[in-house]
Enzyme design. Structure first.
Site, mmCIF file in Angstrom:
data_model
loop_
_atom_site.group_PDB
_atom_site.id
_atom_site.type_symbol
_atom_site.label_atom_id
_atom_site.label_comp_id
_atom_site.label_asym_id
_atom_site.label_seq_id
_atom_site.Cartn_x
_atom_site.Cartn_y
_atom_site.Cartn_z
ATOM 1 N N LYS A 230 14.933 -15.847 -5.733
ATOM 2 C CA LYS A 230 14.367 -14.740 -6.742
ATOM 3 C C LYS A 230 13.923 -15.658 -7.617
ATOM 4 C CE LYS A 230 16.576 -12.074 -5.503
ATOM 5 N NZ LYS A 230 15.027 -12.344 -3.857
ATOM 6 N N LYS B 67 7.169 -5.156 -2.163
ATOM 7 C CA LYS B 67 8.285 -4.867 -1.847
ATOM 8 C C LYS B 67 8.694 -4.572 -0.012
ATOM 9 C CE LYS B 67 12.323 -3.078 -2.053
ATOM 10 N NZ LYS B 67 13.507 -4.477 -3.213
ATOM 11 N N TRP C 84 -2.983 -2.883 -1.901
ATOM 12 C CA TRP C 84 -2.578 -4.517 -1.906
ATOM 13 C C TRP C 84 -3.333 -4.621 -0.821
ATOM 14 C CZ3 TRP C 84 -0.236 -8.485 1.604
ATOM 15 C CH2 TRP C 84 0.217 -9.599 0.702
ATOM 16 N N GLU D 96 9.882 -16.058 -7.422
ATOM 17 C CA GLU D 96 9.114 -14.175 -6.700
ATOM 18 C C GLU D 96 9.285 -14.165 -8.380
ATOM 19 O OE1 GLU D 96 10.843 -12.448 -2.878
ATOM 20 O OE2 GLU D 96 12.446 -12.447 -4.910
ATOM 21 N N GLU E 73 18.769 -18.312 -1.820
ATOM 22 C CA GLU E 73 18.010 -17.337 -2.275
ATOM 23 C C GLU E 73 17.997 -16.916 -3.994
ATOM 24 O OE1 GLU E 73 17.506 -13.039 -2.948
ATOM 25 O OE2 GLU E 73 17.303 -14.708 -0.811
ATOM 26 N N HIS F 226 18.428 -37.632 1.163
ATOM 27 C CA HIS F 226 17.477 -37.392 2.039
ATOM 28 C C HIS F 226 15.725 -37.275 1.550
ATOM 29 C CE1 HIS F 226 19.958 -38.366 4.984
ATOM 30 N NE2 HIS F 226 20.828 -37.996 4.842
ATOM 31 N N CYS G 156 1.159 -0.978 -0.053
ATOM 32 C CA CYS G 156 -0.165 -0.046 0.329
ATOM 33 C C CYS G 156 0.743 1.669 0.083
ATOM 34 C CB CYS G 156 -0.694 -0.009 1.220
ATOM 35 S SG CYS G 156 -2.313 -0.992 1.164
ATOM 36 N N ASN H 147 -3.415 2.457 5.469
ATOM 37 C CA ASN H 147 -2.286 1.725 5.416
ATOM 38 C C ASN H 147 -2.347 0.611 6.299
ATOM 39 O OD1 ASN H 147 -1.642 2.143 2.854
ATOM 40 N ND2 ASN H 147 0.308 3.378 3.227
ATOM 41 N N GLY H 148 -2.332 -0.461 6.695
ATOM 42 C CA GLY H 148 -2.229 -1.520 7.660
ATOM 43 C C GLY H 148 -3.488 -2.217 8.712
ATOM 44 N N ARG I 178 6.226 -0.950 -3.982
ATOM 45 C CA ARG I 178 5.603 -1.320 -2.476
ATOM 46 C C ARG I 178 4.886 -2.215 -2.968
ATOM 47 N NH1 ARG I 178 6.316 2.779 2.039
ATOM 48 N NH2 ARG I 178 4.300 1.382 2.770
#
Length: 608
Positions: free
Chosen positions: A485, A603, A75, A488, A481, A504, A2, A99-100, A27
């Site tokens: 990526k 973000k 969002w 994402e 990581e 395993h 947001c 926002n929130g 964001r």
């Protein structure tokens, strides 16, 4: 997550609001909208599902002009990402953006329904607008907001206006960031200073619980107790062109190529010829570090992976026990605190909700000292920590973090050294590490020259839906990581494992349709990793190996080897991150996904 923009000016604010929304797109959001008091004194609201560009198109069809307005990118948390759930929200004379998350919105909704308010959205934000309207007496918006926020449980940043009062904007924050921009005879608000850089570089950072009454006459701020307070004006160092893509197709690619400069910025003024300069951590650093016997790292996502790498460094180089945990798990369990443990938070934005919540509880749990590694100097995590080391990566707009990760690793290595010199890190080893850090920016620059080769390798992933990443030792978090990526931004399902764990379970997945990406520096674990790679070949797996050029790994029909420069194993996690970033980027481009704003992601994760 947001974004809020607001403006009170003598000029048309609509272009300012739209530009601000564009600068907050990083964001993450799914709808946008604005409300403007037109020159005719009417309140006009326009909302659209989708991108800010869709809102712009609607404005071209139905132009608006006005000197006061608020705007928002949403969002979705409560209610689907639809136009009717988009902000701003209305209730009688009140218009609001938020926002929130309001955790007690259901109980508030029931009470407001009994008072006769009709809820036309599924959002928790609309409840706040109704609550303010319910408390509005004699048009006193400031008092109504002050009373309403007392009833709210959760996190919020609010911007509220009244249709009957054109020259007033009330802003409030608790748990979500909000800044006030100071212009010449005009005022602005935003979730992030980046949104307002085209119009001002002077900002007031609202503290937790602050409420601001903004009029053409000035800004009056009240703290959580309702008392008038002064907050200093800071001058942002963010530049106007810092969030432009320049010649690059995507922000992510730009930010990958900015890493040599970002790393140099992180190290600037923090190294002598042979030592890390302890003063970089603040004037109290020496007395605090002298007492530290263990480290607890808390982070989320990419920052968590940086912490995992640092654990290897702390224990192998510095001889200091180190624990690393995901913030969203750590904050909800019973915590046993070893004596003299430094509580370290890592966050790109400094507003990550779970990390910030854990930091706010750290002293209560028994941690005496806290340290933040962060990229945003005005952020909540920075302001709430005893010690701070800024990564200085500059604005990172792409949702998938790149330069934030590598600069976090650099900052963590600096911390390892200054703590380690009090334990098992010798002067000789510190000098060697500092020498490597001095050369690090140039070494990263060399790895970027692999871009075209990696672009060709990425073609092999065009029709793939799954991938497996392998690494050993400190390269295992690098593999994690790399997998993050890829998933994402390309939406390929990717997992990462320590290479020794193949037998395993994950070996059952390996076949010709499951590419396996391995990270192979020339270290003590190389021979064991080679054995693991043979296990993949024996099952018909297709291997892509990023290997030290001296590792004696050779390409074959089912093995692609990309040579990486020979580097010391201390800095190898930073170096081997670069080709994995480039791989994920080029695969996403081939897949045709939205590289900078991948679906469902944000973000800055400022809610749970």
């Amino acid at each position: 997550m947001c974004g809020i923009v607001g403006a009170l000016s003598n000029r048309d604010v609509v272009p300012i609001l739209i530009e601000g929304l564009h600068r907050l797109e990083y964001r993450g959001y799914d709808s946008s909208g604005l409300a403007v008091f037109t020159n005719e004194g009417k309140l006009e609201r326009l909302r659209r599902q989708g991108k800010v560009a869709d809102l712009e198109s609607a404005l071209k069809a139905s132009p608006l002009q006005g000197h006061r307005g608020i705007a928002h990118t949403r969002w979705a948390t409560h209610g689907a990402p639809t136009e009717y759930n988009a902000h701003p929200h209305l209730s009688g004379d009140v218009v609001l953006v938020h926002n929130g998350i309001i955790e007690n919105h259901e109980s508030l909704r029931q009470g407001l329904t009994q008072q006769g308010f009709e809820h036309v959205t599924e959002t928790d934000s609309e409840v706040i607008a109704h609550a303010i309207q319910a408390k509005l007496q004699n048009g006193n918006l400031l008092a109504a907001v002050q009373e309403t926020v007392k009833d709210l449980e959760g996190s919020f940043a609010l911007a509220v206006m009244l249709e009957s009062e054109e020259e007033q904007l009330v802003a409030a924050r608790m748990g979500s960031p909000l800044v006030i921009g100071i212009g010449v005879g005009e005022y602005f608000i935003a979730s992030d200073v980046a949104a307002l850089i085209p119009v001002t570089q002077q900002f007031i950072i609202l503290e937790e619980g602050d409420l601001a009454n903004i009029t053409p006459q000035g800004v009056v701020i009240y703290d959580s107790h309702g008392l008038k307070v002064e907050r200093k004006i800071t001058v942002s160092e963010l530049k106007l062109d810092a969030v432009d893509k320049g010649p690059y197709r995507h922000y992510m690619l730009k930010e990958i190529f900015e890493q040599p400069h970002a790393i140099a910025q992180t190290l600037e003024g923090r190294l002598s010829k042979h030592q890390v300069l302890e003063a970089a951590f603040g004037p109290d650093a020496k007395s605090i570090f002298d007492s530290i016997e263990a480290v607890q790292i808390i982070a989320c996502g990419t920052s968590y992976h940086a912490g995992m790498v640092a654990r290897y460094w702390f224990e192998s180089l510095a001889g200091i026990p180190c624990q690393v945990e995901v913030a969203s798990e750590f904050r909800y369990r019973k915590v046993m605190v070893p004596a003299n443990t430094l509580f370290v938070t890592i966050s790109q934005s400094g507003e990550t909700a779970d990390t910030l919540a854990a930091l706010n509880m750290a002293k209560e749990w028994g941690y005496r000292y806290t340290l933040a590694i962060c990229n945003v100097p005005e952020s909540s995590i920075v302001r709430n920590s005893d010690l701070v080391l800024m990564t200085r990566a500059g604005p990172e707009i792409g949702v998938a973090s790149t330069k934030a990760f590598t600069t976090q690793l650099v900052a963590l290595l600096l911390l390892v050294v200054v703590l380690g010199r009090r334990h098992s890190l010798t002067q000789e080893l510190e000098s060697e590490i500092v020498s490597q850090l001095h050369s690090l920016s140039g070494l990263v620059e060399k790895e970027l020259h692999l871009n075209e080769q990696i672009q060709q390798i990425a073609l092999s992933f065009a029709e793939k839906h799954h991938a497996l990443f392998l690494g050993r030792g400190p390269e295992y978090p690098v593999a994690l990581e790399g997998a993050l990526k890829l998933k994402e931004i390309s939406y390929i399902h990717a997992e990462a494992y320590p290479a020794g764990e193949l037998k395993h379970g994950p070996l059952a997945l390996v076949d010709a349709d499951m590419p396996v990406i391995a990270v192979a520096p020339n270290n003590d674990l190389l021979e064991k990793l080679k054995s693991n790679l043979q296990e993949v070949r024996a099952r018909g797996g297709q291997l892509f190996v990023f290997a030290d050029k001296d590792a004696a790994l050779h390409a074959d029909a089912d093995v692609s080897v990309l040579p990486v420069g020979s580097v010391d194993q201390v800095i190898s996690p930073i170096i081997y991150t670069i080709p994995l970033q480039l791989l994920s980027y080029h695969v996403a481009v081939i897949k045709g996904t939205d590289v900078d704003q991948p679906r469902n992601l944000a973000k800055s994760v400022t809610v749970e």
